[in-house]
Scaffold this active site. Structure first.
Site, PDB file in Angstrom:
ATOM      1  N   ASP A 154      -1.251  -1.658  30.086  1.00  0.00           N
ATOM      2  CA  ASP A 154      -1.101  -2.254  29.146  1.00  0.00           C
ATOM      3  C   ASP A 154      -2.183  -2.561  27.876  1.00  0.00           C
ATOM      4  O   ASP A 154      -3.388  -2.973  28.450  1.00  0.00           O
ATOM      5  CB  ASP A 154      -0.061  -3.009  28.901  1.00  0.00           C
ATOM      6  CG  ASP A 154       0.921  -3.446  28.007  1.00  0.00           C
ATOM      7  OD1 ASP A 154       1.866  -3.306  27.652  1.00  0.00           O
ATOM      8  OD2 ASP A 154      -0.321  -4.165  26.974  1.00  0.00           O
ATOM      9  N   ASN A 162      -3.455  -1.862  15.456  1.00  0.00           N
ATOM     10  CA  ASN A 162      -2.364  -1.093  14.315  1.00  0.00           C
ATOM     11  C   ASN A 162      -2.172  -1.971  13.063  1.00  0.00           C
ATOM     12  O   ASN A 162      -2.258  -1.182  12.049  1.00  0.00           O
ATOM     13  CB  ASN A 162      -0.681  -0.213  15.190  1.00  0.00           C
ATOM     14  CG  ASN A 162      -0.618   0.792  15.785  1.00  0.00           C
ATOM     15  OD1 ASN A 162      -1.553   1.159  15.290  1.00  0.00           O
ATOM     16  ND2 ASN A 162       0.383   0.338  16.941  1.00  0.00           N
ATOM     17  N   HIS A 167      -1.720   2.962  11.962  1.00  0.00           N
ATOM     18  CA  HIS A 167      -1.109   3.362  13.411  1.00  0.00           C
ATOM     19  C   HIS A 167      -1.723   4.727  13.496  1.00  0.00           C
ATOM     20  O   HIS A 167      -1.588   4.914  14.944  1.00  0.00           O
ATOM     21  CB  HIS A 167       0.758   3.089  12.640  1.00  0.00           C
ATOM     22  CG  HIS A 167       1.767   3.595  13.862  1.00  0.00           C
ATOM     23  ND1 HIS A 167       2.327   5.112  14.392  1.00  0.00           N
ATOM     24  CD2 HIS A 167       2.146   2.403  14.834  1.00  0.00           C
ATOM     25  CE1 HIS A 167       2.459   4.832  15.369  1.00  0.00           C
ATOM     26  NE2 HIS A 167       2.429   3.198  15.602  1.00  0.00           N
ATOM     27  N   ASP A 171      -2.326   5.338  17.401  1.00  0.00           N
ATOM     28  CA  ASP A 171      -2.628   6.992  17.533  1.00  0.00           C
ATOM     29  C   ASP A 171      -3.770   7.631  18.509  1.00  0.00           C
ATOM     30  O   ASP A 171      -3.816   8.094  19.528  1.00  0.00           O
ATOM     31  CB  ASP A 171      -1.694   8.392  17.281  1.00  0.00           C
ATOM     32  CG  ASP A 171      -0.380   7.539  17.064  1.00  0.00           C
ATOM     33  OD1 ASP A 171       0.184   6.580  17.088  1.00  0.00           O
ATOM     34  OD2 ASP A 171       0.204   8.616  16.063  1.00  0.00           O
ATOM     35  N   GLU A 197       2.117   1.386  24.585  1.00  0.00           N
ATOM     36  CA  GLU A 197       1.231   1.280  25.335  1.00  0.00           C
ATOM     37  C   GLU A 197       0.753   1.136  26.414  1.00  0.00           C
ATOM     38  O   GLU A 197      -0.377   0.270  26.745  1.00  0.00           O
ATOM     39  CB  GLU A 197       0.314   0.542  23.969  1.00  0.00           C
ATOM     40  CG  GLU A 197       0.493  -0.574  23.527  1.00  0.00           C
ATOM     41  CD  GLU A 197       1.683  -1.508  23.932  1.00  0.00           C
ATOM     42  OE1 GLU A 197       2.538  -1.622  25.036  1.00  0.00           O
ATOM     43  OE2 GLU A 197       0.462  -2.979  24.152  1.00  0.00           O
TER      44      GLU A 197
HETATM   45  P1  GH3 Z   1      -0.278  -7.041  24.540  1.00  0.00           P
HETATM   46  O1  GH3 Z   1      -2.576  -7.765  24.921  1.00  0.00           O
HETATM   47  O2  GH3 Z   1      -0.070  -8.988  24.946  1.00  0.00           O
HETATM   48  O3  GH3 Z   1       0.098  -6.778  24.898  1.00  0.00           O
HETATM   49  O4  GH3 Z   1      -0.110  -7.461  23.177  1.00  0.00           O
HETATM   50  P2  GH3 Z   1       0.135  -6.442  22.344  1.00  0.00           P
HETATM   51  O5  GH3 Z   1       0.807  -6.206  20.597  1.00  0.00           O
HETATM   52  O6  GH3 Z   1      -0.727  -4.827  22.628  1.00  0.00           O
HETATM   53  O7  GH3 Z   1       1.956  -5.795  22.847  1.00  0.00           O
HETATM   54  P3  GH3 Z   1       3.048  -6.053  21.959  1.00  0.00           P
HETATM   55  O8  GH3 Z   1       3.738  -5.190  22.956  1.00  0.00           O
HETATM   56  O9  GH3 Z   1       3.659  -6.019  21.141  1.00  0.00           O
HETATM   57  O10 GH3 Z   1       2.946  -4.406  20.563  1.00  0.00           O
HETATM   58  C1  GH3 Z   1       2.433  -3.119  20.848  1.00  0.00           C
HETATM   59  C2  GH3 Z   1       2.546  -2.453  20.400  1.00  0.00           C
HETATM   60  O11 GH3 Z   1       2.252  -0.920  20.291  1.00  0.00           O
HETATM   61  C3  GH3 Z   1       3.548  -1.947  18.941  1.00  0.00           C
HETATM   62  C4  GH3 Z   1       3.784  -0.905  18.462  1.00  0.00           C
HETATM   63  O12 GH3 Z   1       3.784  -0.694  17.281  1.00  0.00           O
HETATM   64  C5  GH3 Z   1       2.659   0.038  19.820  1.00  0.00           C
HETATM   65  N1  GH3 Z   1       3.245   1.509  19.678  1.00  0.00           N
HETATM   66  C6  GH3 Z   1       3.401   1.662  20.393  1.00  0.00           C
HETATM   67  N2  GH3 Z   1       3.639   2.806  20.200  1.00  0.00           N
HETATM   68  C7  GH3 Z   1       2.915   3.192  19.519  1.00  0.00           C
HETATM   69  C8  GH3 Z   1       2.335   4.836  19.478  1.00  0.00           C
HETATM   70  O13 GH3 Z   1       2.590   5.734  19.495  1.00  0.00           O
HETATM   71  N3  GH3 Z   1       1.374   5.034  18.162  1.00  0.00           N
HETATM   72  C9  GH3 Z   1       0.651   3.485  18.199  1.00  0.00           C
HETATM   73  N4  GH3 Z   1       0.100   3.544  16.874  1.00  0.00           N
HETATM   74  N5  GH3 Z   1       1.085   2.585  18.480  1.00  0.00           N
HETATM   75  C10 GH3 Z   1       1.889   2.164  18.921  1.00  0.00           C
HETATM   76 MG    MG Z   2      -0.286  -4.144  24.967  1.00  0.00          MG
HETATM   77 MG    MG Z   3       3.144  -3.097  26.039  1.00  0.00          MG
END
Ligand code: GH3
Ligand code: MG
Ligand code: MG
Length: 280
Positions: A154, A162, A167, A171, A197
């Protein structure tokens, strides 16, 4: 027919009984099967059904040939899984056109099936593929008493990335990370985008050391990468790892839970690290 088709680059191999035909179809990997429905010794529809049910032949396009052009026969042939049907006597050019058409349709279907298993953004395998493949690999490892490794990964603080850079840049980071994964993993390892992610890796026949080494390589490469658009940025990732050793009765769900628990530990103990599952 053999010599006429050969002029069009089609190699025809034939068998004259149901048993020999099924044997030929399962061993010669043909692009298309032509099945003469009426002149085989037994009911050609039975042969058709057997070919459609056999794992090795079920997705090979099949053209039914029949002395009868009656509608019930056609409908029955399509119902049992023929892709096409042609009544005798037929024009050889029409048969050739239908063979090429069947090959093209089958290719297109394969392509679509393959695409349906890929993640659009990164080109890695998707979650649906992971679920099936992981269950298969676990089964294979358990029945052959082999190792298999699983790692969940992760990206750290990705929401903040982001929020800070947008965003679209997020990506790009996901795509760049996928390239790191491809470069650092071996051909036989299976890399999937598990969700946003999050990534999941299956390591068939690998010992714990090889699995943690692979994760360490991905971790250090991404952590040391300089992002041209944002030179001060550091992107890091956390990994949770488990390998065969949870007992032969473990299920895909229990393995995932173990890797997830290790990932949680990697996160809570500071991120940017590879954590091995150490039991409950
Ligand atoms: P942690 O270190 O605890 O994992 O914190 P985190 O911020 O990575 O965890 P969290 O699950 O809160 O956030 C995941 C983020 O990933 C939120 C979402 O906007 C972003 N995300 C998910 N899918 C995509 C994608 O396809 N593209 C982009 N740019 N961002 C994405
Ligand atoms: Mg994360
Ligand atoms: Mg996550």
């Amino acid at each position: 027919m053999t010599s006429t088709l050969a002029q069009d680059g089609i190699r025809l191999v034939s068998a004259y009984s149901e048993r020999a035909g099924i044997e030929l179809a399962t061993t010669s990997f043909p692009d298309v099967i032509l099945l003469d429905i009426c002149s085989s010794g037994s009911d050609g529809f039975d042969t058709l059904r057997i070919l459609r049910e056999n794992e090795k032949t079920k997705s090979i396009p099949l053209i039914g040939l029949s002395g009868s052009s009656s509608n019930p026969d056609r409908v029955r042939a399509f119902g049992v899984g023929a892709m096409d049907f042609i009544a005798k006597p037929f024009d050889i050019n029409e048969l050739m056109a239908r063979i090429h058409n069947a090959i093209n349709v089958a290719k297109m279907m394969q392509l679509l099936e393959h695409k349906a298993q890929l993640d659009g953004l990164t080109g890695l395998w998707n979650r649906a593929y992971f679920d099936t493949r992981f269950a298969n690999e676990l089964n294979r490892a358990q029945s052959n008493n082999m190792n298999v490794g699983l790692a969940l990964c992760d990206l750290d603080h990705f929401k903040k990335l982001n929020d800070s850079f947008g965003h679209p840049f997020g990506d790009l980071v996901l795509q760049a990370f996928a390239r790191v994964i491809r470069r650092e993993l071996d051909e036989e390892d299976i890399a999937c985008r598990y969700g946003g992610e999050e990534f999941a890796f299956i390591f068939p026949e690998k010992e714990l050391k090889a699995v943690t080494d692979a994760c360490e390589r991905m971790r250090t490469v991404v952590a040391s990468r300089v992002w041209r658009a944002h030179p001060d940025l550091r992107v890091t990732a956390s990994f949770g790892v488990t390998t065969y050793g949870l007992g032969s009765n473990s299920t895909p769900a229990s393995w995932l839970a173990a890797a997830d628990q290790a990932l949680y530990r990697a996160k809570s103990s500071g991120r940017d690290r590879v954590q091995v599952f150490e039991g409950n």
